[in-house]
Design an enzyme around this catalytic site. Structure first.
Site, PDB file in Angstrom:
ATOM      1  N   SER A 125       0.812  -1.223   0.000  1.00 43.23           N
ATOM      2  CA  SER A 125       0.000   0.000   0.000  1.00 43.23           C
ATOM      3  C   SER A 125       0.842   1.268   0.000  1.00 43.23           C
ATOM      4  O   SER A 125       1.896   1.328   0.650  1.00 43.23           O
ATOM      5  CB  SER A 125      -0.872   0.000   1.264  1.00 43.23           C
ATOM      6  N   GLU A 127       0.143   3.678   1.660  1.00 43.01           N
ATOM      7  CA  GLU A 127       0.141   4.114   3.056  1.00 43.01           C
ATOM      8  C   GLU A 127       1.517   3.852   3.701  1.00 43.01           C
ATOM      9  O   GLU A 127       1.895   4.537   4.648  1.00 43.01           O
ATOM     10  CB  GLU A 127      -0.980   3.370   3.796  1.00 43.01           C
ATOM     11  N   TYR A 155      -1.512   0.216  10.727  1.00 44.09           N
ATOM     12  CA  TYR A 155      -1.801  -0.472   9.454  1.00 44.09           C
ATOM     13  C   TYR A 155      -0.572  -0.434   8.552  1.00 44.09           C
ATOM     14  O   TYR A 155      -0.159  -1.451   7.977  1.00 44.09           O
ATOM     15  CB  TYR A 155      -2.997   0.210   8.774  1.00 44.09           C
TER      16      TYR A 155
HETATM   17  P1  NAP Z   1     -11.397  -4.497   1.929  1.00 44.91           P
HETATM   18  O1  NAP Z   1     -12.571  -4.189   1.057  1.00 44.91           O
HETATM   19  O2  NAP Z   1     -11.347  -3.981   3.313  1.00 44.91           O
HETATM   20  O3  NAP Z   1     -11.240  -6.098   1.946  1.00 44.91           O
HETATM   21  C1  NAP Z   1     -10.430  -6.754   2.875  1.00 44.91           C
HETATM   22  C2  NAP Z   1     -10.735  -8.235   2.808  1.00 44.91           C
HETATM   23  O4  NAP Z   1      -9.911  -8.933   3.751  1.00 44.91           O
HETATM   24  C3  NAP Z   1     -12.184  -8.600   3.157  1.00 44.91           C
HETATM   25  O5  NAP Z   1     -12.610  -9.622   2.296  1.00 44.91           O
HETATM   26  C4  NAP Z   1     -12.066  -9.144   4.569  1.00 44.91           C
HETATM   27  O6  NAP Z   1     -13.080 -10.024   4.941  1.00 44.91           O
HETATM   28  C5  NAP Z   1     -10.741  -9.878   4.438  1.00 44.91           C
HETATM   29  N1  NAP Z   1     -10.155 -10.242   5.725  1.00 44.91           N
HETATM   30  C6  NAP Z   1      -9.979  -9.447   6.820  1.00 44.91           C
HETATM   31  N2  NAP Z   1      -9.404 -10.151   7.810  1.00 44.91           N
HETATM   32  C7  NAP Z   1      -9.216 -11.419   7.349  1.00 44.91           C
HETATM   33  C8  NAP Z   1      -8.658 -12.596   7.898  1.00 44.91           C
HETATM   34  N3  NAP Z   1      -8.181 -12.623   9.154  1.00 44.91           N
HETATM   35  N4  NAP Z   1      -8.607 -13.728   7.140  1.00 44.91           N
HETATM   36  C9  NAP Z   1      -9.106 -13.718   5.876  1.00 44.91           C
HETATM   37  N5  NAP Z   1      -9.664 -12.620   5.299  1.00 44.91           N
HETATM   38  C10 NAP Z   1      -9.690 -11.485   6.025  1.00 44.91           C
HETATM   39  O7  NAP Z   1     -10.053  -4.032   1.212  1.00 44.91           O
HETATM   40  P2  NAP Z   1      -9.776  -3.713  -0.340  1.00 44.91           P
HETATM   41  O8  NAP Z   1     -10.001  -2.269  -0.561  1.00 44.91           O
HETATM   42  O9  NAP Z   1     -10.455  -4.726  -1.166  1.00 44.91           O
HETATM   43  O10 NAP Z   1      -8.205  -3.927  -0.389  1.00 44.91           O
HETATM   44  C11 NAP Z   1      -7.637  -5.184  -0.716  1.00 44.91           C
HETATM   45  C12 NAP Z   1      -6.217  -5.247  -0.186  1.00 44.91           C
HETATM   46  O11 NAP Z   1      -5.453  -4.196  -0.777  1.00 44.91           O
HETATM   47  C13 NAP Z   1      -6.083  -5.059   1.313  1.00 44.91           C
HETATM   48  O12 NAP Z   1      -4.996  -5.842   1.740  1.00 44.91           O
HETATM   49  C14 NAP Z   1      -5.748  -3.581   1.465  1.00 44.91           C
HETATM   50  O13 NAP Z   1      -5.044  -3.376   2.669  1.00 44.91           O
HETATM   51  C15 NAP Z   1      -4.900  -3.373   0.239  1.00 44.91           C
HETATM   52  N6  NAP Z   1      -4.895  -2.018  -0.318  1.00 44.91           N
HETATM   53  C16 NAP Z   1      -6.066  -1.397  -0.619  1.00 44.91           C
HETATM   54  C17 NAP Z   1      -6.046  -0.142  -1.201  1.00 44.91           C
HETATM   55  C18 NAP Z   1      -7.328   0.579  -1.560  1.00 44.91           C
HETATM   56  O14 NAP Z   1      -7.265   1.798  -1.807  1.00 44.91           O
HETATM   57  N7  NAP Z   1      -8.443  -0.111  -1.660  1.00 44.91           N
HETATM   58  C19 NAP Z   1      -4.810   0.482  -1.489  1.00 44.91           C
HETATM   59  C20 NAP Z   1      -3.636  -0.196  -1.182  1.00 44.91           C
HETATM   60  C21 NAP Z   1      -3.684  -1.457  -0.617  1.00 44.91           C
HETATM   61  P3  NAP Z   1     -14.453  -9.520   5.659  1.00 44.91           P
HETATM   62  O15 NAP Z   1     -15.411  -9.248   4.533  1.00 44.91           O
HETATM   63  O16 NAP Z   1     -14.827 -10.681   6.492  1.00 44.91           O
HETATM   64  O17 NAP Z   1     -14.125  -8.298   6.456  1.00 44.91           O
HETATM   65  O1  G4F Z   2     -10.626   6.817   2.667  1.00 38.91           O
HETATM   66  P1  G4F Z   2      -9.618   6.705   3.747  1.00 38.91           P
HETATM   67  O2  G4F Z   2     -10.039   6.042   5.008  1.00 38.91           O
HETATM   68  O3  G4F Z   2      -8.353   5.997   3.089  1.00 38.91           O
HETATM   69  P2  G4F Z   2      -6.813   5.920   3.525  1.00 38.91           P
HETATM   70  O4  G4F Z   2      -6.614   6.190   4.956  1.00 38.91           O
HETATM   71  O5  G4F Z   2      -6.036   6.740   2.564  1.00 38.91           O
HETATM   72  O6  G4F Z   2      -6.510   4.365   3.310  1.00 38.91           O
HETATM   73  C1  G4F Z   2      -6.941   3.690   2.126  1.00 38.91           C
HETATM   74  O7  G4F Z   2      -5.936   3.791   1.149  1.00 38.91           O
HETATM   75  C2  G4F Z   2      -4.690   3.137   1.501  1.00 38.91           C
HETATM   76  C3  G4F Z   2      -3.726   3.366   0.321  1.00 38.91           C
HETATM   77  O8  G4F Z   2      -3.014   4.558   0.518  1.00 38.91           O
HETATM   78  C4  G4F Z   2      -4.973   1.665   1.714  1.00 38.91           C
HETATM   79  F1  G4F Z   2      -3.813   1.017   1.962  1.00 38.91           F
HETATM   80  C5  G4F Z   2      -5.954   1.494   2.859  1.00 38.91           C
HETATM   81  O9  G4F Z   2      -6.249   0.117   3.010  1.00 38.91           O
HETATM   82  C6  G4F Z   2      -7.243   2.234   2.516  1.00 38.91           C
HETATM   83  O10 G4F Z   2      -7.852   1.587   1.427  1.00 38.91           O
HETATM   84  O11 G4F Z   2      -9.084   8.153   4.134  1.00 38.91           O
HETATM   85  C7  G4F Z   2      -8.563   9.035   3.143  1.00 38.91           C
HETATM   86  C8  G4F Z   2      -8.316  10.408   3.760  1.00 38.91           C
HETATM   87  C9  G4F Z   2      -7.486  10.408   5.042  1.00 38.91           C
HETATM   88  O12 G4F Z   2      -6.584  11.473   4.961  1.00 38.91           O
HETATM   89  C10 G4F Z   2      -8.505  10.687   6.140  1.00 38.91           C
HETATM   90  O13 G4F Z   2      -7.965  11.352   7.273  1.00 38.91           O
HETATM   91  O14 G4F Z   2      -9.594  10.963   4.119  1.00 38.91           O
HETATM   92  C11 G4F Z   2      -9.484  11.569   5.399  1.00 38.91           C
HETATM   93  N1  G4F Z   2     -10.819  11.629   5.999  1.00 38.91           N
HETATM   94  C12 G4F Z   2     -11.459  12.786   6.324  1.00 38.91           C
HETATM   95  N2  G4F Z   2     -12.658  12.501   6.881  1.00 38.91           N
HETATM   96  C13 G4F Z   2     -11.609  10.588   6.328  1.00 38.91           C
HETATM   97  C14 G4F Z   2     -12.766  11.135   6.880  1.00 38.91           C
HETATM   98  N3  G4F Z   2     -11.422   9.258   6.178  1.00 38.91           N
HETATM   99  C15 G4F Z   2     -12.442   8.448   6.583  1.00 38.91           C
HETATM  100  N4  G4F Z   2     -12.304   7.100   6.431  1.00 38.91           N
HETATM  101  N5  G4F Z   2     -13.595   8.936   7.151  1.00 38.91           N
HETATM  102  C16 G4F Z   2     -13.805  10.293   7.328  1.00 38.91           C
HETATM  103  O15 G4F Z   2     -14.836  10.694   7.833  1.00 38.91           O
END
Ligand code: NAP
Ligand code: G4F
Length: 346
Positions: A125, A127, A155
């Site tokens: 990520s 992050e 995280y």
């Molecule tokens: P998400 O919607 O939160 O999905 C996470 C998945 O992990 C869900 O299916 C969840 O299951 C499963 N999970 C959680 N704990 C588990 C465990 N102990 N054993 C097996 N499965 C488990 O996340 P996403 O947005 O699809 O992201 C996919 C991956 O990419 C994650 O690793 C995230 O950290 C990473 N990532 C995401 C972003 C982004 O912007 N979306 C960016 C960079 C990296 P439940 O449905 O049961 O909760």
């Molecule tokens: O949407 P966010 O919660 O995403 P964040 O923290 O960037 O993390 C996501 O992207 C990562 C990749 O860089 C992934 F690895 C991670 O798993 C996840 O998918 O927050 C985005 C921004 C932050 O700066 C937060 O402080 O939005 C700001 N924010 C402002 N108000 C909020 C809120 N975030 C959330 N979730 N909820 C609010 O009410």
């Protein structure tokens, strides 16, 4: 070809399953046991005979070993499972570590112990960069594969550990293991506690309330917490820091990059992003304008509850390597992504 996807019930897991099934893969999705149904995003796959859902939890090594033993003919393993919410990781750091950090180690070590030769993908990520960035010749800030990792959340610490584990297991044991350093990616399947979908959901619910209240002009009556029309009221949108910059792309685009990484002869790490960055305020402006809501300042409350103990202020990726080596390009800019999300919710 046969693939295992952990995190199958999540946003990316469901998109990746769609992509691999389109490519005629056999897909085994791993979902943990839950007291309620968590399979909404993969309901459309339930009748596909190339798709199988199995129970498992990556934080439990015996569960991982069982999954691998029962699927020893697997070609590709995609680890998308994580406790993926950054704010939650400050409240549940040990749980986040067990799943997001140790979970990846469990998978890699099980591959070694069982002498598996499947290819492995890790969901790293942006992050992980935290407050770190580089500056290009035009004075612009960016992050790429060479940028120092300076994690700013539990995280991100767990993701850094997993990211380094992939590198070490690749070097030490010759595993074909790659990490995709993905910047934020969103879409209609995004969870509702992430900021983009939270904003989109509020807008759509608010529009519905306006229609139900038979009100076509914007209501200017507001209390501290609510928007009021006659005797009906609607809660304002409560958000935290609107000044952080994020490089937002479309999840459907990004799973293609995951697959491409795994198809390469040599495993490696790749940044996946759009290369443009916007603040949360920019996202609000674009979304409210598209939804036709004016006077939005009266509808938002800045709530300290949504501020984090530590913030990642600036993310903008440089995915030149993915473009050059994988031939991958993002197809969605932010305006198109916002429209996609709002239209889907409507
Ligand atoms: P998400 O919607 O939160 O999905 C996470 C998945 O992990 C869900 O299916 C969840 O299951 C499963 N999970 C959680 N704990 C588990 C465990 N102990 N054993 C097996 N499965 C488990 O996340 P996403 O947005 O699809 O992201 C996919 C991956 O990419 C994650 O690793 C995230 O950290 C990473 N990532 C995401 C972003 C982004 O912007 N979306 C960016 C960079 C990296 P439940 O449905 O049961 O909760
Ligand atoms: O949407 P966010 O919660 O995403 P964040 O923290 O960037 O993390 C996501 O992207 C990562 C990749 O860089 C992934 F690895 C991670 O798993 C996840 O998918 O927050 C985005 C921004 C932050 O700066 C937060 O402080 O939005 C700001 N924010 C402002 N108000 C909020 C809120 N975030 C959330 N979730 N909820 C609010 O009410």
């Amino acid at each position: 070809m046969k693939a295992i996807i952990t995190g199958i019930t999540g946003q990316d897991g469901s998109h990746l399953a769609d992509l691999l099934l389109e490519k005629n893969y056999e897909v085994v999705g791993v979902a943990r046991r839950c007291s309620v149904d968590t399979t909404q995003r993969i309901k459309h796959l339930s009748s596909n005979n190339k798709f199988k859902l199995i129970e498992g939890d990556i934080s439990d090594v015996s569960s991982v070993i069982n999954i691998f033993k029962n699927n020893d003919d697997v070609d590709e393993i995609y680890n998308l499972a994580a406790q993926s919410h950054v704010a939650t990781s400050f409240k549940q750091p040990a749980l986040t570590w067990d799943i997001t950090g140790k979970g990846c180690m469990n998978l890699l070590q099980a591959m070694v112990d069982l002498d598996m030769d499947a290819k492995f993908y890790q969901a790293s990520s942006s992050e992980m960069f935290g407050s770190s960035y580089d500056v290009n010749e035009h004075g612009e800030k960016y992050q790429n594969e060479e940028t120092k990792l300076m994690p700013n959340s539990p995280y991100a610490i767990a993701k850094c550990a997993a990211h380094h584990a992939v590198r070490i297991y690749r070097d030490a044991y010759g595993i074909h293991a790659s990490s995709g350093i993905l910047f934020n990616h969103e879409g209609p399947r995004r969870g509702e506690t992430f900021v983009t979908q939270k904003i989109v959901k509020w807008i759509v619910d608010f529009k519905k309330w306006l229609i139900e209240s038979d009100h076509d002009t914007f209501p200017i009556d507001t209390t501290e917490d609510h928007i009021v029309i006659h005797k009906s009221s609607f809660p304002k949108l409560r958000l935290g820091n609107l000044k952080a910059f994020r490089d937002w792309g479309y999840a459907g685009d990004y799973v293609e990059a995951m697959w491409l990484m795994v198809q390469q002869q040599t495993p490696d790490d790749y940044v996946v992003c759009t290369g443009t960055t916007h603040t949360i305020q920019d996202f609000i402006d674009i979304a409210f304008q598209y939804a036709g809501i004016s006077e939005f300042k009266k509808t938002i409350v800045i709530d300290p509850e949504f501020y984090r103990p530590c913030e990642v202020d600036y993310l903008r990726g440089d995915c030149s390597k993915a473009k050059d080596k994988l031939g991958w390009e993002p197809k969605y800019n932010l305006e198109r992504l916002v429209k996609l999300m709002i239209d889907a919710k409507l």
